[in-house]
Motif scaffolding. Structure first.
Motif, short mmCIF file in Angstrom:
data_model
loop_
_atom_site.label_atom_id
_atom_site.label_comp_id
_atom_site.label_asym_id
_atom_site.label_seq_id
_atom_site.Cartn_x
_atom_site.Cartn_y
_atom_site.Cartn_z
N VAL A 134 -85.17 -0.91 23.33
CA VAL A 134 -84.51 -2.22 23.14
C VAL A 134 -83.80 -2.21 21.78
N PRO A 135 -82.53 -1.75 21.78
CA PRO A 135 -81.78 -1.76 20.52
C PRO A 135 -81.37 -3.18 20.16
N VAL A 136 -81.58 -3.58 18.93
CA VAL A 136 -81.22 -4.93 18.48
C VAL A 136 -80.15 -4.80 17.40
N ARG A 137 -79.04 -5.48 17.63
CA ARG A 137 -77.89 -5.39 16.71
C ARG A 137 -78.26 -5.77 15.30
N LEU A 138 -77.78 -5.01 14.34
CA LEU A 138 -77.90 -5.43 12.94
C LEU A 138 -76.96 -6.60 12.71
N GLY A 139 -77.22 -7.37 11.65
CA GLY A 139 -76.29 -8.43 11.28
C GLY A 139 -74.97 -7.84 10.80
N SER A 140 -73.97 -8.71 10.56
CA SER A 140 -72.66 -8.20 10.15
C SER A 140 -72.72 -7.56 8.76
N ASP A 141 -73.77 -7.88 7.98
CA ASP A 141 -73.95 -7.24 6.67
C ASP A 141 -74.70 -5.91 6.79
N LEU A 142 -74.95 -5.48 8.04
CA LEU A 142 -75.65 -4.23 8.35
C LEU A 142 -77.14 -4.28 7.99
N HIS A 143 -77.65 -5.47 7.69
CA HIS A 143 -79.09 -5.63 7.46
C HIS A 143 -79.76 -6.13 8.74
N ALA A 148 -83.28 -12.29 15.53
CA ALA A 148 -83.08 -11.55 16.79
C ALA A 148 -84.28 -10.64 17.07
N LEU A 149 -84.86 -10.08 16.02
CA LEU A 149 -86.05 -9.23 16.20
C LEU A 149 -87.22 -10.07 16.69
N LYS A 150 -87.41 -11.24 16.08
CA LYS A 150 -88.53 -12.13 16.48
C LYS A 150 -88.44 -12.49 17.94
N GLU A 151 -87.23 -12.72 18.41
CA GLU A 151 -87.04 -13.06 19.81
C GLU A 151 -87.55 -11.92 20.71
N GLN A 152 -87.25 -10.70 20.32
CA GLN A 152 -87.73 -9.55 21.11
C GLN A 152 -89.24 -9.38 21.01
N PHE A 153 -89.80 -9.66 19.82
CA PHE A 153 -91.25 -9.52 19.65
C PHE A 153 -91.99 -10.50 20.58
N SER A 154 -91.35 -11.61 20.87
CA SER A 154 -92.03 -12.63 21.69
C SER A 154 -92.10 -12.23 23.17
N ASP A 155 -91.37 -11.17 23.55
CA ASP A 155 -91.47 -10.65 24.92
C ASP A 155 -92.80 -9.90 25.03
N PRO A 156 -93.69 -10.31 25.95
CA PRO A 156 -95.01 -9.65 26.03
C PRO A 156 -94.92 -8.15 26.33
N LYS A 157 -93.78 -7.71 26.84
CA LYS A 157 -93.64 -6.26 27.12
C LYS A 157 -93.37 -5.45 25.85
N ALA A 341 -73.67 -0.75 18.99
CA ALA A 341 -73.28 -1.66 17.90
C ALA A 341 -72.63 -0.92 16.73
N GLY A 342 -72.60 0.42 16.81
CA GLY A 342 -71.94 1.19 15.76
C GLY A 342 -70.44 1.33 15.98
N ALA A 343 -69.94 0.76 17.10
CA ALA A 343 -68.50 0.83 17.38
C ALA A 343 -67.72 0.20 16.23
N GLY A 344 -66.65 0.88 15.83
CA GLY A 344 -65.83 0.35 14.72
C GLY A 344 -66.28 0.84 13.35
N TYR A 345 -67.30 1.71 13.36
CA TYR A 345 -67.80 2.28 12.09
C TYR A 345 -67.87 3.80 12.19
N ALA A 346 -68.05 4.42 11.03
CA ALA A 346 -68.33 5.87 11.00
C ALA A 346 -69.41 6.12 9.97
N ARG A 347 -70.18 7.17 10.18
CA ARG A 347 -71.17 7.55 9.16
C ARG A 347 -70.63 8.72 8.36
#
Ligand code: PLP
Length: 369
Positions: A134-143, A148-157, A341-347
């Motif tokens: 379950v990949p969760v997008r970073l914020g626009s500041d890349l943090h 959004a993480l809390k929402e996923q944690f609330s899924d019992p799976k 979510a890495g589209a538009g960036y490069a490492r």
């Protein structure tokens, strides 16, 4: 025709190396997540001494006692994590630690949450274990996006959250407040945190690094000699957790690896207990390179957040520009290699000399110019 396991066919080879194809022989490689320094001499000497002393047999599945003790002492002293040798298992690099942790925790259909873009192994290891990435997008500041993480944690799976701090590929370092918030939210939801801290030692300026395990018990700490001591090829890392967790993960290690390489463990013992000045020197050099790279990118008008850790910059560049930069002789990795979510960036890895970074910037200026 050979019939393969679906979980293996479902994963792909990392996209990072694909970029090396098509680059000329004199290309500057800013694609690799590997220190360009050699392993410090005192560490090499310890391996030679172990070899000469015939320390070439199997070790305990969890690693040699002296190294487990040294790692526990390091975690108490530097990371404020309550830890004894019995809480530590020596692994085949950070990768080996991640593998045995995910294999031990993830059941069929269990969800594993991690950030997107993020390190390539988390999703693949989850799939190999029969879980659901379950990949969760970073914020626009890349943090991290804590809500959004809390929402996923609330899924019992959801069973596991992999925190990577400092982060690959973004170079971002999360604040102690954010780390506390995610660890406590995960604990409230019964989610185990795997904290991948392999870039711990490379935090720049007054950036404060804090270990996730200082904020909760249900946290597995993973680290390695690979980046800290320029020992990627030695394959030594560790996993630290409660004895309950160690009891399970050691079984996976026993049947998949038996033990990490004996002589490399003696080298790692010297790494953790010997002089640390080489780590300080590498950090100072990475910081100078970061400043050089970020100033150069800004001068060209490339939008990039200043990374506070690891040895990566994550500038905004679309796929077309990435291709043109590679064609101009600078190997970089498209952000999509680390998640959609890495589209538009490069490492861009700055684990390469200042001379190479200057030349890479000059080549890029011709393309971006
Ligand atoms: N975790 C992260 C975030 C990494 O970037 C890497 C290597 O690139 C690893 C783990 C794996 O480290 P090791 O070489 O010790 O297996």
């Amino acid at each position: 025709m050979t019939q393969f396991a679906k979980r293996v066919q479902a994963i792909d080879i990392s996209g990072i190396r694909k970029m090396f194809e098509g680059a000329g022989p004199d290309a500057i490689n800013m694609g690799l997540g590997q220190p360009d320094f050699d392993t410090p001499e005192n560490i090499k000497a310890a391996a030679v001494a172990a070899l000469a002393a015939g320390k070439t047999g199997y070790t305990n599945n969890a690693g040699i006692d002296e190294l487990r003790e040294a790692v526990a002492a390091k975690l108490v002293r530097e990371n404020s994590i309550p830890c004894k040798a019995g809480n530590v298992i020596i692994t085949a690099g950070g990768s080996g630690a991640l593998n045995i942790a995910v294999q031990s925790l993830v059941e069929d259909g269990a969800k594993v949450v991690f950030n997107d873009p993020g390190f390539v192994s988390y999703g693949a290891l989850t799939t190999l274990a029969g879980g659901v990435p379950v990949p969760v997008r970073l914020g626009s500041d890349l943090h991290l996006d804590v809500e959004a993480l809390k929402e996923q944690f609330s899924d019992p799976k959801t069973k596991v959250f992999v925190l990577n701090n400092p982060a690959n590929p973004t170079g971002m370092v999360e604040s102690p407040e954010t780390v506390r918030a995610v660890v406590e939210s995960a604990a409230d939801a019964g989610v185990t945190v795997i904290s991948d801290e392999v870039y711990e030692k490379f935090c720049y300026g007054d950036t404060k690094f804090v270990s996730a395990a200082t904020f909760g018990d249900n946290v597995i700490t993973i680290n390695a000699t690979s980046k800290t001591y320029a020992m990627t090829g030695w394959r030594i890392g560790f996993l630290a957790a409660s004895e309950e967790i160690i009891h399970e993960v050691v079984k996976v290690q026993q049947y998949t690896l038996a033990c990490p390489t004996s002589i490399a463990q003696y080298a790692a013992l010297e790494a953790y207990t010997g002089p640390q000045d080489s780590v300080a020197a590498m950090k100072a050099e990475y910081e100078a390179r970061r400043d050089l790279l970020i100033a150069g990118l800004h001068k060209m008008g490339v939008s990039v957040n200043r990374p506070d850790g690891a040895f990566y910059a994550f500038p905004q560049m679309d796929a077309d520009l990435v291709r043109r930069v590679v064609d101009a002789g600078v190997i970089i990795t498209p952000g999509t290699a680390f998640g959609s979510a890495g589209a538009g960036y490069a490492r861009m890895s700055y684990a390469t000399s200042q001379e190479n970074i200057k030349e890479a910037l000059a080549r890029m200026a011709k393309v971006i110019g």
